[in-house]
Structure formats: structure tokens, C-alpha cells
Design a protein around this motif. Structure first.
Motif, PDB file in Angstrom:
ATOM      1  N   ASN A  49     125.630   1.452  77.790  1.00 51.53           N
ATOM      2  CA  ASN A  49     125.994   1.924  79.126  1.00 51.53           C
ATOM      3  C   ASN A  49     127.493   2.146  79.268  1.00 51.53           C
ATOM      4  O   ASN A  49     127.936   3.108  79.901  1.00 51.53           O
ATOM      5  CB  ASN A  49     125.520   0.919  80.186  1.00 51.53           C
ATOM      6  N   ALA A  50     128.271   1.242  78.655  1.00 53.30           N
ATOM      7  CA  ALA A  50     129.726   1.362  78.762  1.00 53.30           C
ATOM      8  C   ALA A  50     130.234   2.598  78.023  1.00 53.30           C
ATOM      9  O   ALA A  50     131.138   3.290  78.494  1.00 53.30           O
ATOM     10  CB  ALA A  50     130.393   0.104  78.213  1.00 53.30           C
ATOM     11  N   VAL A  51     129.653   2.889  76.882  1.00 58.27           N
ATOM     12  CA  VAL A  51     130.121   4.013  76.070  1.00 58.27           C
ATOM     13  C   VAL A  51     129.840   5.347  76.749  1.00 58.27           C
ATOM     14  O   VAL A  51     130.670   6.262  76.746  1.00 58.27           O
ATOM     15  CB  VAL A  51     129.464   3.952  74.669  1.00 58.27           C
ATOM     16  N   TYR A  52     128.671   5.475  77.355  1.00 60.47           N
ATOM     17  CA  TYR A  52     128.280   6.772  77.899  1.00 60.47           C
ATOM     18  C   TYR A  52     128.575   6.936  79.390  1.00 60.47           C
ATOM     19  O   TYR A  52     128.264   7.958  79.969  1.00 60.47           O
ATOM     20  CB  TYR A  52     126.790   7.021  77.629  1.00 60.47           C
ATOM     21  N   ASP A  53     129.156   5.917  79.998  1.00 59.71           N
ATOM     22  CA  ASP A  53     129.586   6.035  81.385  1.00 59.71           C
ATOM     23  C   ASP A  53     131.100   6.283  81.386  1.00 59.71           C
ATOM     24  O   ASP A  53     131.890   5.392  81.092  1.00 59.71           O
ATOM     25  CB  ASP A  53     129.260   4.755  82.157  1.00 59.71           C
ATOM     26  N   HIS A  54     131.512   7.500  81.731  1.00 56.99           N
ATOM     27  CA  HIS A  54     132.922   7.874  81.642  1.00 56.99           C
ATOM     28  C   HIS A  54     133.796   7.182  82.690  1.00 56.99           C
ATOM     29  O   HIS A  54     135.019   7.217  82.597  1.00 56.99           O
ATOM     30  CB  HIS A  54     133.071   9.402  81.774  1.00 56.99           C
ATOM     31  N   GLN A  55     133.179   6.586  83.685  1.00 58.09           N
ATOM     32  CA  GLN A  55     133.948   5.885  84.703  1.00 58.09           C
ATOM     33  C   GLN A  55     134.355   4.482  84.234  1.00 58.09           C
ATOM     34  O   GLN A  55     135.171   3.828  84.864  1.00 58.09           O
ATOM     35  CB  GLN A  55     133.135   5.784  85.996  1.00 58.09           C
ATOM     36  N   ILE A  56     133.749   4.041  83.139  1.00 57.45           N
ATOM     37  CA  ILE A  56     134.069   2.715  82.604  1.00 57.45           C
ATOM     38  C   ILE A  56     135.070   2.878  81.480  1.00 57.45           C
ATOM     39  O   ILE A  56     134.815   3.568  80.500  1.00 57.45           O
ATOM     40  CB  ILE A  56     132.798   2.004  82.085  1.00 57.45           C
ATOM     41  N   GLY A  57     136.216   2.251  81.608  1.00 60.04           N
ATOM     42  CA  GLY A  57     137.270   2.380  80.614  1.00 60.04           C
ATOM     43  C   GLY A  57     137.069   1.467  79.419  1.00 60.04           C
ATOM     44  O   GLY A  57     136.179   0.610  79.406  1.00 60.04           O
ATOM     45  N   THR A  58     137.931   1.655  78.434  1.00 63.20           N
ATOM     46  CA  THR A  58     137.855   0.867  77.203  1.00 63.20           C
ATOM     47  C   THR A  58     138.026  -0.623  77.481  1.00 63.20           C
ATOM     48  O   THR A  58     137.377  -1.468  76.858  1.00 63.20           O
ATOM     49  CB  THR A  58     138.942   1.333  76.213  1.00 63.20           C
ATOM     50  N   PHE A  59     138.874  -0.952  78.450  1.00 59.86           N
ATOM     51  CA  PHE A  59     139.106  -2.358  78.792  1.00 59.86           C
ATOM     52  C   PHE A  59     137.813  -3.042  79.207  1.00 59.86           C
ATOM     53  O   PHE A  59     137.544  -4.185  78.811  1.00 59.86           O
ATOM     54  CB  PHE A  59     140.133  -2.467  79.917  1.00 59.86           C
ATOM     55  N   TYR A  60     136.994  -2.334  80.002  1.00 62.69           N
ATOM     56  CA  TYR A  60     135.746  -2.931  80.485  1.00 62.69           C
ATOM     57  C   TYR A  60     134.723  -3.084  79.362  1.00 62.69           C
ATOM     58  O   TYR A  60     133.892  -3.997  79.390  1.00 62.69           O
ATOM     59  CB  TYR A  60     135.173  -2.089  81.621  1.00 62.69           C
ATOM     60  N   VAL A  61     134.774  -2.181  78.375  1.00 58.32           N
ATOM     61  CA  VAL A  61     133.900  -2.332  77.204  1.00 58.32           C
ATOM     62  C   VAL A  61     134.256  -3.615  76.463  1.00 58.32           C
ATOM     63  O   VAL A  61     133.391  -4.434  76.128  1.00 58.32           O
ATOM     64  CB  VAL A  61     134.045  -1.116  76.257  1.00 58.32           C
ATOM     65  N   ILE A  62     135.552  -3.783  76.214  1.00 54.24           N
ATOM     66  CA  ILE A  62     136.019  -4.972  75.505  1.00 54.24           C
ATOM     67  C   ILE A  62     135.711  -6.237  76.305  1.00 54.24           C
ATOM     68  O   ILE A  62     135.219  -7.236  75.768  1.00 54.24           O
ATOM     69  CB  ILE A  62     137.531  -4.879  75.227  1.00 54.24           C
ATOM     70  N   TYR A  63     135.971  -6.180  77.603  1.00 58.64           N
ATOM     71  CA  TYR A  63     135.767  -7.348  78.456  1.00 58.64           C
ATOM     72  C   TYR A  63     134.300  -7.762  78.509  1.00 58.64           C
ATOM     73  O   TYR A  63     133.965  -8.946  78.334  1.00 58.64           O
ATOM     74  CB  TYR A  63     136.279  -7.063  79.869  1.00 58.64           C
ATOM     75  N   SER A  64     133.403  -6.801  78.747  1.00 61.59           N
ATOM     76  CA  SER A  64     131.986  -7.129  78.914  1.00 61.59           C
ATOM     77  C   SER A  64     131.375  -7.682  77.634  1.00 61.59           C
ATOM     78  O   SER A  64     130.671  -8.700  77.665  1.00 61.59           O
ATOM     79  CB  SER A  64     131.207  -5.890  79.376  1.00 61.59           C
ATOM     80  N   ILE A  65     131.683  -7.054  76.509  1.00 58.75           N
ATOM     81  CA  ILE A  65     131.103  -7.520  75.252  1.00 58.75           C
ATOM     82  C   ILE A  65     131.715  -8.856  74.831  1.00 58.75           C
ATOM     83  O   ILE A  65     131.013  -9.753  74.346  1.00 58.75           O
ATOM     84  CB  ILE A  65     131.291  -6.459  74.143  1.00 58.75           C
TER      85      ILE A  65
END
Length: 224
Positions: A49-65
Motif C-alpha cells: 500500500n505504501a509503495v503504490y500510494d503516491h501520497q505516502i512518502g518514503t519516510f512513512y514507508v520506513i516508519y511503518s515497516i
């Protein structure tokens, strides 16, 4: 820009998942418990979801995982350290058959019926309940079966036969390519391998789909 954005997040997500699996352990891959099964699904969904949602930045990918991985690590640590947490997160096996008798109450507790039990037994090469002394439903949904004595497989010890050494088969050629490291570990050389193949009317490695060596049984070869 979208390609670069997607590439960056995929690379980061890939290495984060790799690190988490290394730290948490292989249990999350095998999904030994219901918790690890759900955890692996959620982790995949978080990254997807984080990768394919353009409103979610790289920081949120790192944070959530990272947060999810940290929680997994904490749970695994508590499960190893304290028996109480181990029972909560991993669960306990349920005895579905005791001394040859099906425990109907345990079946009900695990939301199972007799047809499902018989199906699981057949998958374990047990085709009749009369063969079973004990049957446990493990936390991951598989079953462990202890058969009655007369239905158990005979062993060398039953016939007072001397134990024989056990050897691991080694693949020497796979899809036409020689695995030189494996050949070297067996203290064989190319001349020996060619001699073995020639004896089976094979002149070229490329004609071999699989060649497997087993101590005491020789070289098994399957041509392409």
C-alpha cells in the motif's frame, strides 16, 4: 519522477523486509503460528500500500515497516523469555485423539468436524482413525500423529539389524552444468566424473539433466 519514486521505495522496502526477517527469524516465513501468519500478511500489505500510494512518502514507508518489525521482534523476544507470553502468542497444541478416542469437545473448540479431521489424517498418510493412538492439532493448523503400535512402520531395531550409516545425496550436475564445488567436496575430479558418465554412454555434460551421487549407491544420471 514516478518511476524514480517507485524505484526508491521498492529498494528501501526490499532491504527493510530483508533485515526484519533476519532479526525476527525464519518463523515468519514458515508461519509456524497464527500470529506469524497474520504478521507476514500485514507486513506485505504495509509495503504494498505504501509503495503504490503516491501520497505516502518514503519516510512513512520506513516508519511503518520499522515499527511493525520492532513490534514483531518484541513479541518474539517476550515469547522466548517468558512462558506466559509464549502461550498467548504461539498457542498450544490440541489433542484431538487420545488413546484412540476422538475428543469431540476439542474438535468443537477448534471449530472442526470429523470430515476435516479425516482429511488432515489422510494428508498424513493415515487413512483410518483406528490406526491413531494420539493426534495433536498444532498451532499452525497441521497435525502430528502417533500411530498405534501395530500400525507403526518397522525399523531395523525391530529386527535386531545392525544400523547402517546414512549419507546425503549430492547433486553433481544440474541442467547440463557441473557443480565443481560439490565435486571437490567429495574429493572427486573431472576425470572421475567423465569416466562415470562414459560408462553410461554420455559424452557431454550438456546432455545431463541431473546427476546425483549417493555413497554406497553410486551415480544416478537422468538425461535431458
Amino acid at each position: 519522477m514516478k518511476i524514480m519514486y517507485l524505484t526508491t521505495e521498492l529498494i528501501i522496502g526490499f532491504f527493510l523486509l530483508f533485515i526484519i526477517v533476519k532479526f525476527v527469524g525464519k518463523k515468519i516465513i514458515n508461519q509456524i503460528t497464527p500470529f506469524t501468519f497474520i504478521a507476514s500478511i500485514v507486513m506485505g500489505e504495509l509495503l504494498g500500500n505504501a509503495v503504490y500510494d503516491h501520497q505516502i512518502g518514503t519516510f512513512y514507508v520506513i516508519y511503518s515497516i520499522t515499527l511493525w518489525g520492532s513490534l514483531l521482534f518484541i513479541v518474539e523476544y517476550l515469547g522466548q523469555k517468558y512462558l506466559m507470553f509464549r502461550g498467548i502468542f504461539e498457542g498450544k497444541p490440541s489433542a484431538l485423539i487420545k488413546n484412540g478416542i476422538v475428543d469431540r469437545e476439542e474438535l468443537k473448540k477448534n471449530r472442526m468436524n470429523i470430515n476435516q479431521l479425516q482429511s488432515l489424517l489422510r494428508q498424513s498418510e493415515t487413512f483410518s482413525i483406528r490406526e491413531v493412538a494420539f493426534c495433536y492439532l498444532e498451532a499452525n493448523g497441521s497435525i502430528s500423529v502417533l500411530k498405534k503400535t501395530k500400525y507403526q512402520k518397522t525399523t531395523q531395531e525391530d529386527f535386531n539389524m545392525p544400523a547402517k550409516p546414512v549419507y546425503v545425496p549430492v547433486t553433481l550436475i544440474r541442467d547440463g552444468k557441473v557443480l565443481w564445488d560439490e565435486l571437490k567436496d567429495l574429493n572427486f575430479d573431472e576425470f572421475w566424473l567423465k569416466t562415470q558418465l562414459t560408462s553410461q554412454d554420455i559424452s557431454d555434460y550438456k546432455n545431463v539433466f541431473l546427476a546425483e551421487w549417493l555413497e554406497g549407491d553410486g551415480l544416478f544420471v537422468q538425461k535431458k
